[in-house]
Design a protein around this motif. Structure first.
Motif, mmCIF file in Angstrom:
data_model
loop_
_atom_site.group_PDB
_atom_site.id
_atom_site.type_symbol
_atom_site.label_atom_id
_atom_site.label_comp_id
_atom_site.label_asym_id
_atom_site.label_seq_id
_atom_site.Cartn_x
_atom_site.Cartn_y
_atom_site.Cartn_z
ATOM 1 N N ARG A 116 0.819 -1.230 0.000
ATOM 2 C CA ARG A 116 0.000 0.000 0.000
ATOM 3 C C ARG A 116 0.843 1.265 0.000
ATOM 4 O O ARG A 116 0.356 2.350 -0.293
ATOM 5 C CB ARG A 116 -0.953 -0.041 1.201
ATOM 6 C CG ARG A 116 -1.910 -1.205 1.084
ATOM 7 C CD ARG A 116 -2.886 -1.300 2.235
ATOM 8 N NE ARG A 116 -3.562 -2.594 2.177
ATOM 9 C CZ ARG A 116 -4.311 -3.111 3.140
ATOM 10 N NH1 ARG A 116 -4.508 -2.433 4.248
ATOM 11 N NH2 ARG A 116 -4.879 -4.290 3.002
ATOM 12 N N GLU A 174 -3.444 -6.725 -4.909
ATOM 13 C CA GLU A 174 -4.435 -5.968 -4.140
ATOM 14 C C GLU A 174 -5.854 -6.496 -4.351
ATOM 15 O O GLU A 174 -6.688 -6.426 -3.466
ATOM 16 C CB GLU A 174 -4.305 -4.476 -4.435
ATOM 17 C CG GLU A 174 -3.129 -3.907 -3.610
ATOM 18 C CD GLU A 174 -2.589 -2.592 -4.094
ATOM 19 O OE1 GLU A 174 -2.146 -2.536 -5.258
ATOM 20 O OE2 GLU A 174 -2.620 -1.633 -3.317
ATOM 21 N N GLU A 181 -8.369 -7.646 6.975
ATOM 22 C CA GLU A 181 -7.074 -7.089 7.381
ATOM 23 C C GLU A 181 -6.398 -8.041 8.376
ATOM 24 O O GLU A 181 -5.185 -8.261 8.321
ATOM 25 C CB GLU A 181 -7.269 -5.714 8.037
ATOM 26 C CG GLU A 181 -7.914 -4.656 7.143
ATOM 27 C CD GLU A 181 -7.021 -4.198 6.015
ATOM 28 O OE1 GLU A 181 -5.797 -4.331 6.117
ATOM 29 O OE2 GLU A 181 -7.552 -3.704 4.998
ATOM 30 N N ILE A 223 -4.755 -10.984 6.599
ATOM 31 C CA ILE A 223 -3.483 -10.600 5.960
ATOM 32 C C ILE A 223 -2.379 -10.494 7.021
ATOM 33 O O ILE A 223 -1.270 -11.002 6.847
ATOM 34 C CB ILE A 223 -3.621 -9.250 5.204
ATOM 35 C CG1 ILE A 223 -4.690 -9.354 4.117
ATOM 36 C CG2 ILE A 223 -2.282 -8.824 4.600
ATOM 37 C CD1 ILE A 223 -5.048 -8.015 3.473
ATOM 38 N N PHE A 224 -2.703 -9.859 8.130
ATOM 39 C CA PHE A 224 -1.719 -9.705 9.219
ATOM 40 C C PHE A 224 -1.252 -11.065 9.726
ATOM 41 O O PHE A 224 -0.050 -11.311 9.860
ATOM 42 C CB PHE A 224 -2.339 -8.894 10.366
ATOM 43 C CG PHE A 224 -1.445 -8.801 11.583
ATOM 44 C CD1 PHE A 224 -0.442 -7.847 11.652
ATOM 45 C CD2 PHE A 224 -1.602 -9.675 12.657
ATOM 46 C CE1 PHE A 224 0.389 -7.762 12.776
ATOM 47 C CE2 PHE A 224 -0.769 -9.601 13.777
ATOM 48 C CZ PHE A 224 0.227 -8.644 13.824
ATOM 49 N N VAL A 282 13.721 -1.954 0.534
ATOM 50 C CA VAL A 282 13.271 -0.854 1.386
ATOM 51 C C VAL A 282 13.376 0.523 0.723
ATOM 52 O O VAL A 282 13.330 1.548 1.403
ATOM 53 C CB VAL A 282 14.029 -0.846 2.742
ATOM 54 C CG1 VAL A 282 13.704 -2.105 3.541
ATOM 55 C CG2 VAL A 282 15.541 -0.714 2.542
ATOM 56 N N PRO A 297 9.269 3.820 0.958
ATOM 57 C CA PRO A 297 8.866 3.797 2.364
ATOM 58 C C PRO A 297 7.575 2.997 2.547
ATOM 59 O O PRO A 297 6.637 3.153 1.762
ATOM 60 C CB PRO A 297 8.623 5.282 2.695
ATOM 61 C CG PRO A 297 9.431 6.028 1.696
ATOM 62 C CD PRO A 297 9.393 5.195 0.443
ATOM 63 N N SER A 298 7.540 2.141 3.533
ATOM 64 C CA SER A 298 6.395 1.258 3.743
ATOM 65 C C SER A 298 6.275 0.893 5.212
ATOM 66 O O SER A 298 7.200 0.311 5.791
ATOM 67 C CB SER A 298 6.581 -0.010 2.901
ATOM 68 O OG SER A 298 5.771 -1.060 3.411
ATOM 69 N N THR A 299 5.155 1.244 5.796
ATOM 70 C CA THR A 299 4.932 0.933 7.214
ATOM 71 C C THR A 299 4.926 -0.583 7.416
ATOM 72 O O THR A 299 5.475 -1.097 8.396
ATOM 73 C CB THR A 299 3.598 1.551 7.680
ATOM 74 O OG1 THR A 299 3.576 2.927 7.300
ATOM 75 C CG2 THR A 299 3.435 1.456 9.187
ATOM 76 N N GLY A 300 4.318 -1.302 6.469
ATOM 77 C CA GLY A 300 4.251 -2.755 6.579
ATOM 78 C C GLY A 300 5.631 -3.400 6.548
ATOM 79 O O GLY A 300 5.937 -4.284 7.360
ATOM 80 N N VAL A 301 6.482 -2.950 5.633
ATOM 81 C CA VAL A 301 7.831 -3.525 5.539
ATOM 82 C C VAL A 301 8.615 -3.253 6.829
ATOM 83 O O VAL A 301 9.314 -4.132 7.341
ATOM 84 C CB VAL A 301 8.579 -2.983 4.294
ATOM 85 C CG1 VAL A 301 10.041 -3.398 4.316
ATOM 86 C CG2 VAL A 301 7.913 -3.472 3.016
ATOM 87 N N GLY A 302 8.479 -2.050 7.374
ATOM 88 C CA GLY A 302 9.154 -1.735 8.634
ATOM 89 C C GLY A 302 8.694 -2.667 9.746
ATOM 90 O O GLY A 302 9.511 -3.196 10.517
ATOM 91 N N TYR A 303 7.387 -2.879 9.802
ATOM 92 C CA TYR A 303 6.843 -3.776 10.830
ATOM 93 C C TYR A 303 7.396 -5.186 10.631
ATOM 94 O O TYR A 303 7.807 -5.850 11.589
ATOM 95 C CB TYR A 303 5.307 -3.790 10.750
ATOM 96 C CG TYR A 303 4.663 -4.425 11.972
ATOM 97 C CD1 TYR A 303 4.163 -3.632 13.004
ATOM 98 C CD2 TYR A 303 4.576 -5.805 12.108
ATOM 99 C CE1 TYR A 303 3.594 -4.195 14.135
ATOM 100 C CE2 TYR A 303 4.012 -6.370 13.240
ATOM 101 C CZ TYR A 303 3.517 -5.563 14.249
ATOM 102 O OH TYR A 303 2.957 -6.140 15.369
ATOM 103 N N GLU A 304 7.425 -5.624 9.389
ATOM 104 C CA GLU A 304 7.868 -6.996 9.099
ATOM 105 C C GLU A 304 9.348 -7.211 9.441
ATOM 106 O O GLU A 304 9.730 -8.267 9.953
ATOM 107 C CB GLU A 304 7.583 -7.324 7.628
ATOM 108 C CG GLU A 304 6.087 -7.504 7.374
ATOM 109 C CD GLU A 304 5.679 -7.405 5.912
ATOM 110 O OE1 GLU A 304 4.485 -7.608 5.624
ATOM 111 O OE2 GLU A 304 6.532 -7.094 5.052
#
Lengths: 137, 137
Positions: free
Chosen positions: A10, A44, A52, A55-56, A73, A76-83
């Motif tokens: 996303r 998507e 959601e 997916i999580f 990386v 920028p991606s919040t999901g990638v950072g979390y992962e």
């Protein structure tokens, strides 16, 4: 070797060709890519049929079941950072690659966990060499 | 209450006015914002004097020392994603707020940890009500 590949979904899909290149390279070196869907043009639509929470649960479980994680990386991606953090918490070696000059987070570049390595690339050859080194470690 | 505020830095600075609004609201409700620098216009100059490792250590330690985390997740940010996961790993309640309609990661929206709450806002009044609820819990 079972690899979880992490890329922006996303956050922006402009690097799908690079994601595909990484996945193809890893597959041609005897790796199984658990999360091959990340580079799918129709991802998507597929994920739209999931909640959601589904997916999580899928992504975090896949990370836990992987041997290693490769994250692109640049975008920028919040999901990638979390992962990446989730992978570190589960003691998975994580290779983060990014286009040279990209503004990459200090949470990646300065990560002092022994599990995280961040390496820039200028071209596909450099990217492939980095992936190869990671597989041989 | 000591709050770590997380917002996009290298991922994009377009929401600084919102970050400032959140920080001011929390400060006016007796909170100490450990990471007030996130909304600073000169942050990148300040951090340019630190190594990537120093920034990483500072931010992760601050999360560990906080009581709670508030993250603005409208702008995709690898760092914010990492910080949310780090907060969860340290059992900190995390409130994620975002502009209604933003494409927010499933790692946030579908997060099944009891520590993470994600709530959209349409205007400042809604945002303030959400922050107020979080403080009163």
């Amino acid at each position: 070797m079972r690899i979880f590949f992490a890329g922006s979904i996303r956050g922006g899909r402009q690097l799908i060709p690079t994601y595909l290149h990484i996945i193809d390279f890893l597959k041609s070196h005897d790796c199984t890519i658990i999360s091959e869907h990340v580079a799918s043009q129709v991802l998507e639509k597929t994920e739209a049929k999931m909640t959601e929470q589904e997916i999580f649960e899928k992504d975090t479980t896949w990370i836990e079941e992987s041997d290693r994680v490769v994250a692109e990386v640049t975008v920028p991606s919040t999901g990638v950072g979390y992962e990446i953090c989730h992978a570190v918490a589960h003691k998975k070696p994580v290779l983060c690659v990014y286009e040279k000059g990209a503004k990459v987070s200090a949470m990646v570049l300065g990560n002092t966990s022994k599990y995280v390595t961040a390496i820039p690339y200028s071209d596909k050859k450099q990217l492939e060499e980095t992936l190869q080194d990671f597989l041989e470690k």
